[in-house]
Design a protein around this motif. Structure first.
Motif, PDB file in Angstrom:
ATOM      1  N   ASN A   1      65.059  35.389  49.747  1.00  0.00           N
ATOM      2  CA  ASN A   1      63.604  35.421  49.742  1.00  0.00           C
ATOM      3  C   ASN A   1      63.015  34.010  49.738  1.00  0.00           C
ATOM      4  O   ASN A   1      63.712  33.010  49.572  1.00  0.00           O
ATOM      5  CB  ASN A   1      63.095  36.245  48.550  1.00  0.00           C
ATOM      6  CG  ASN A   1      63.525  35.629  47.229  1.00  0.00           C
ATOM      7  OD1 ASN A   1      63.595  34.411  47.091  1.00  0.00           O
ATOM      8  ND2 ASN A   1      63.836  36.483  46.268  1.00  0.00           N
ATOM      9  N   GLU A   2      61.714  33.973  49.925  1.00  0.00           N
ATOM     10  CA  GLU A   2      61.044  32.679  50.058  1.00  0.00           C
ATOM     11  C   GLU A   2      61.174  31.842  48.784  1.00  0.00           C
ATOM     12  O   GLU A   2      61.360  30.626  48.822  1.00  0.00           O
ATOM     13  CB  GLU A   2      59.576  32.941  50.386  1.00  0.00           C
ATOM     14  CG  GLU A   2      58.787  31.677  50.679  1.00  0.00           C
ATOM     15  CD  GLU A   2      57.380  32.018  51.114  1.00  0.00           C
ATOM     16  OE1 GLU A   2      56.483  31.226  50.839  1.00  0.00           O
ATOM     17  OE2 GLU A   2      57.184  33.083  51.721  1.00  0.00           O
ATOM     18  N   GLU A   3      61.120  32.527  47.647  1.00  0.00           N
ATOM     19  CA  GLU A   3      61.170  31.808  46.383  1.00  0.00           C
ATOM     20  C   GLU A   3      62.502  31.076  46.209  1.00  0.00           C
ATOM     21  O   GLU A   3      62.555  29.921  45.805  1.00  0.00           O
ATOM     22  CB  GLU A   3      60.975  32.799  45.235  1.00  0.00           C
ATOM     23  CG  GLU A   3      61.025  32.153  43.853  1.00  0.00           C
ATOM     24  CD  GLU A   3      60.874  33.189  42.771  1.00  0.00           C
ATOM     25  OE1 GLU A   3      59.749  33.562  42.481  1.00  0.00           O
ATOM     26  OE2 GLU A   3      61.895  33.635  42.231  1.00  0.00           O
ATOM     27  N   THR A   4      63.574  31.786  46.602  1.00  0.00           N
ATOM     28  CA  THR A   4      64.890  31.178  46.474  1.00  0.00           C
ATOM     29  C   THR A   4      65.005  29.948  47.360  1.00  0.00           C
ATOM     30  O   THR A   4      65.511  28.910  46.959  1.00  0.00           O
ATOM     31  CB  THR A   4      65.975  32.197  46.855  1.00  0.00           C
ATOM     32  OG1 THR A   4      65.843  33.306  45.984  1.00  0.00           O
ATOM     33  CG2 THR A   4      67.353  31.588  46.714  1.00  0.00           C
ATOM     34  N   GLU A   5      64.484  30.090  48.607  1.00  0.00           N
ATOM     35  CA  GLU A   5      64.559  28.963  49.524  1.00  0.00           C
ATOM     36  C   GLU A   5      63.808  27.760  48.977  1.00  0.00           C
ATOM     37  O   GLU A   5      64.262  26.627  49.097  1.00  0.00           O
ATOM     38  CB  GLU A   5      64.005  29.374  50.883  1.00  0.00           C
ATOM     39  CG  GLU A   5      64.922  30.345  51.617  1.00  0.00           C
ATOM     40  CD  GLU A   5      64.328  30.789  52.928  1.00  0.00           C
ATOM     41  OE1 GLU A   5      63.186  30.385  53.220  1.00  0.00           O
ATOM     42  OE2 GLU A   5      64.986  31.539  53.646  1.00  0.00           O
ATOM     43  N   VAL A   6      62.675  28.018  48.352  1.00  0.00           N
ATOM     44  CA  VAL A   6      61.876  26.936  47.802  1.00  0.00           C
ATOM     45  C   VAL A   6      62.657  26.194  46.722  1.00  0.00           C
ATOM     46  O   VAL A   6      62.579  24.970  46.609  1.00  0.00           O
ATOM     47  CB  VAL A   6      60.547  27.491  47.228  1.00  0.00           C
ATOM     48  CG1 VAL A   6      59.855  26.449  46.371  1.00  0.00           C
ATOM     49  CG2 VAL A   6      59.651  27.944  48.361  1.00  0.00           C
ATOM     50  N   ASN A   7      63.465  26.930  45.952  1.00  0.00           N
ATOM     51  CA  ASN A   7      64.158  26.305  44.837  1.00  0.00           C
ATOM     52  C   ASN A   7      65.521  25.712  45.201  1.00  0.00           C
ATOM     53  O   ASN A   7      66.148  25.112  44.347  1.00  0.00           O
ATOM     54  CB  ASN A   7      64.335  27.328  43.712  1.00  0.00           C
ATOM     55  CG  ASN A   7      63.022  27.581  42.995  1.00  0.00           C
ATOM     56  OD1 ASN A   7      62.566  26.762  42.212  1.00  0.00           O
ATOM     57  ND2 ASN A   7      62.404  28.698  43.316  1.00  0.00           N
ATOM     58  N   GLN A   8      65.928  25.905  46.412  1.00  0.00           N
ATOM     59  CA  GLN A   8      67.202  25.326  46.804  1.00  0.00           C
ATOM     60  C   GLN A   8      67.078  23.807  46.927  1.00  0.00           C
ATOM     61  O   GLN A   8      66.090  23.321  47.465  1.00  0.00           O
ATOM     62  CB  GLN A   8      67.635  25.873  48.160  1.00  0.00           C
ATOM     63  CG  GLN A   8      68.199  27.256  48.112  1.00  0.00           C
ATOM     64  CD  GLN A   8      68.696  27.677  49.494  1.00  0.00           C
ATOM     65  OE1 GLN A   8      68.825  26.859  50.387  1.00  0.00           O
ATOM     66  NE2 GLN A   8      68.969  28.952  49.631  1.00  0.00           N
ATOM     67  N   PRO A   9      68.060  23.072  46.454  1.00  0.00           N
ATOM     68  CA  PRO A   9      68.054  21.630  46.724  1.00  0.00           C
ATOM     69  C   PRO A   9      68.291  21.408  48.214  1.00  0.00           C
ATOM     70  O   PRO A   9      69.030  22.165  48.842  1.00  0.00           O
ATOM     71  CB  PRO A   9      69.237  21.119  45.897  1.00  0.00           C
ATOM     72  CG  PRO A   9      70.131  22.298  45.716  1.00  0.00           C
ATOM     73  CD  PRO A   9      69.240  23.504  45.714  1.00  0.00           C
ATOM     74  N   ASP A  10      67.624  20.416  48.764  1.00  0.00           N
ATOM     75  CA  ASP A  10      67.881  20.161  50.182  1.00  0.00           C
ATOM     76  C   ASP A  10      69.253  19.508  50.346  1.00  0.00           C
ATOM     77  O   ASP A  10      69.911  19.142  49.361  1.00  0.00           O
ATOM     78  CB  ASP A  10      66.758  19.320  50.814  1.00  0.00           C
ATOM     79  CG  ASP A  10      66.624  17.959  50.149  1.00  0.00           C
ATOM     80  OD1 ASP A  10      67.605  17.479  49.544  1.00  0.00           O
ATOM     81  OD2 ASP A  10      65.526  17.377  50.221  1.00  0.00           O
ATOM     82  N   GLU A  11      69.666  19.350  51.588  1.00  0.00           N
ATOM     83  CA  GLU A  11      71.019  18.858  51.878  1.00  0.00           C
ATOM     84  C   GLU A  11      71.255  17.470  51.255  1.00  0.00           C
ATOM     85  O   GLU A  11      72.292  17.210  50.658  1.00  0.00           O
ATOM     86  CB  GLU A  11      71.217  18.805  53.395  1.00  0.00           C
ATOM     87  CG  GLU A  11      72.622  18.458  53.825  1.00  0.00           C
ATOM     88  CD  GLU A  11      73.528  19.681  53.855  1.00  0.00           C
ATOM     89  OE1 GLU A  11      73.091  20.761  53.407  1.00  0.00           O
ATOM     90  OE2 GLU A  11      74.665  19.546  54.333  1.00  0.00           O
TER      91      GLU A  11
END
Lengths: 224, 179
Positions: free
Chosen positions: A2-12
């Motif tokens: 979901n969008e929330e999870t993507e927002v909280n992922q650290p970028d590469e």
């Protein structure tokens, strides 16, 4: 996802920074590697005795001189060598009877014309005493760590004898190689060694080291 | 003795040369193997297997790569093959589904001091085929061509697996951040 999870992922880039941060302490071994113990197994399996150079699993520079020292020691009478521990007891009558009851694989070994035989006899006696003591310790369920220093000494001597020019009799060589493997197992014992003790007991039984030692000693030393 | 002399000595059956070669490389091999398996006994067993194979196959070493890389490739091969035989390893092989039950990330305002531990745990939980390229590339510093040689898979596959490993870590850390 979901969008929330993507927002909280650290970028590469952030993840790589974090990985670099843990690179130095991720899953580090708890202590120094057991180099000598591992070498004992590697050496026994990777370097056949016949024709091999002579090296002991020691990390000090003077190990280079040990083959020469071994030859000299054997020359002046290694028979006086002792394990040096009061905890090693001589073979008992009971143990001897048990050993006699065990199926014995005869070692073809003639002492009469073998210059190495007399030199090795005392060492074999010490090995026999040690293994009898070890068998008693295992049977009593006592920890074997006190046996490790003696096993280490015997292991070093076993290798000296294996590398000695006189040790060419196949039966004796086979016995010494079995002893070497057995002693290497004992040297590698961790402090709490109950399961390993069972393995050693099985190894003792399968290789018939004790009866072979006693048979060899009886052959070389009629009063034994 | 230099490395070439050691190799020549080992091929001639010289135990002293073998021990010197072993002393030079065993600590890093053991460290690499331990990082892959996380178990001292397995690390010892696989390190032993590695050097037995190294000494047995040293005549095949052509010097195309550094000896250290070649020995480490033998180590990685020993681990990957050995782990297939080690049943208990399967008990350690969890999917990242275990990470699912995690708290709300919006409560986390500052970087969590436990984030490093969570990252390590997430690495532990990666499948071996993803963890191996991650470990070799991001933690041990090997290049993709070297990893391809070590693992015996094409370079492109190594890169894909590394990307997959990183993606799973990002998901795992995002889930953790929800705490």
């Amino acid at each position: 996802m979901n969008e929330e999870t993507e927002v909280n992922q650290p970028d590469e880039e952030r993840l790589i920074e974090m990985l670099e941060d843990v690179a130095d302490d991720y899953r580090l071994p708890p202590g120094d590697p057991p180099l000598d113990a591992m070498w004992a197994t590697i050496e026994a399996r990777a370097f056949p005795r016949a024709g091999g150079a002579k090296v002991l699993p020691l990390r000090t520079p003077w190990r280079r001189w040990l083959p020469l020292a071994a030859t000299l020691a054997i020359g002046v009478g290694l028979g006086r060598w002792t394990v040096g521990s009061p905890s090693v007891t001589p073979p008992s009558v009971e143990s001897g009877q048990e050993a006699a009851a065990t199926a014995v694989r005869p070692v073809s070994y003639s002492t009469g014309d073998h210059p190495f035989a007399g030199v090795a006899t005392d060492y074999l006696e010490q090995s026999t005493a040690f293994i009898l003591t070890l068998t008693t310790e295992i049977r009593a369920g006592r920890p074997l760590r006190q046996s490790v220093p003696q096993a280490r000494d015997l292991l070093a001597t076993t290798r000296l004898l294996l590398d000695a020019p006189g040790a060419r009799d196949q039966g004796l060589n086979n016995l010494l190689e079995d002893l070497e493997l057995l002693l290497a197992q004992i040297v590698q014992l961790p402090s709490e060694a109950a399961p390993e003790a069972n393995l050693i007991r099985e190894a003792l039984a399968q290789r018939e080291v004790l009866p072979r030692l006693q048979l060899l000693l009886a052959d070389a030393h009629p009063s034994y | 003795m230099d490395e070439r002399e050691l190799i020549t000595g080992v091929l001639a059956g010289d135990r002293l040369a073998g021990r010197e070669l072993y002393d030079a490389h065993a600590p890093t091999v053991y460290r690499l193997v331990f990082r892959m398996v996380g178990d001292p006994e397995l690390a010892q067993e696989f390190t032993q297997d590695t050097f037995i194979k190294v000494f047995g196959r040293l005549d095949t070493f052509r010097g195309d790569s550094a000896l250290r890389t070649w020995i480490h490739s033998v180590a990685v091969s020993c681990v990957l093959n050995g782990m297939r035989r080690v049943r208990r390893w399967r008990q350690r092989e969890h999917g990242l589904e275990a990470v699912a039950d995690l708290p709300d990330p919006r409560r986390v305002q500052e970087p969590d001091p436990d984030l490093r531990d969570r990252l390590k745990q997430a690495i532990d939980e990666l499948p071996l085929k993803l963890r191996t390229p991650l470990l070799l590339h991001d933690l041990e510093g090997y290049s993709h061509p070297e990893i391809a040689e070590m693992t015996g898979v094409p370079e492109g596959t190594c890169k894909t697996r590394l990307a997959g490993a990183r993606a799973k870590l990002r998901v795992a850390l995002a889930a953790y951040a929800r705490e």
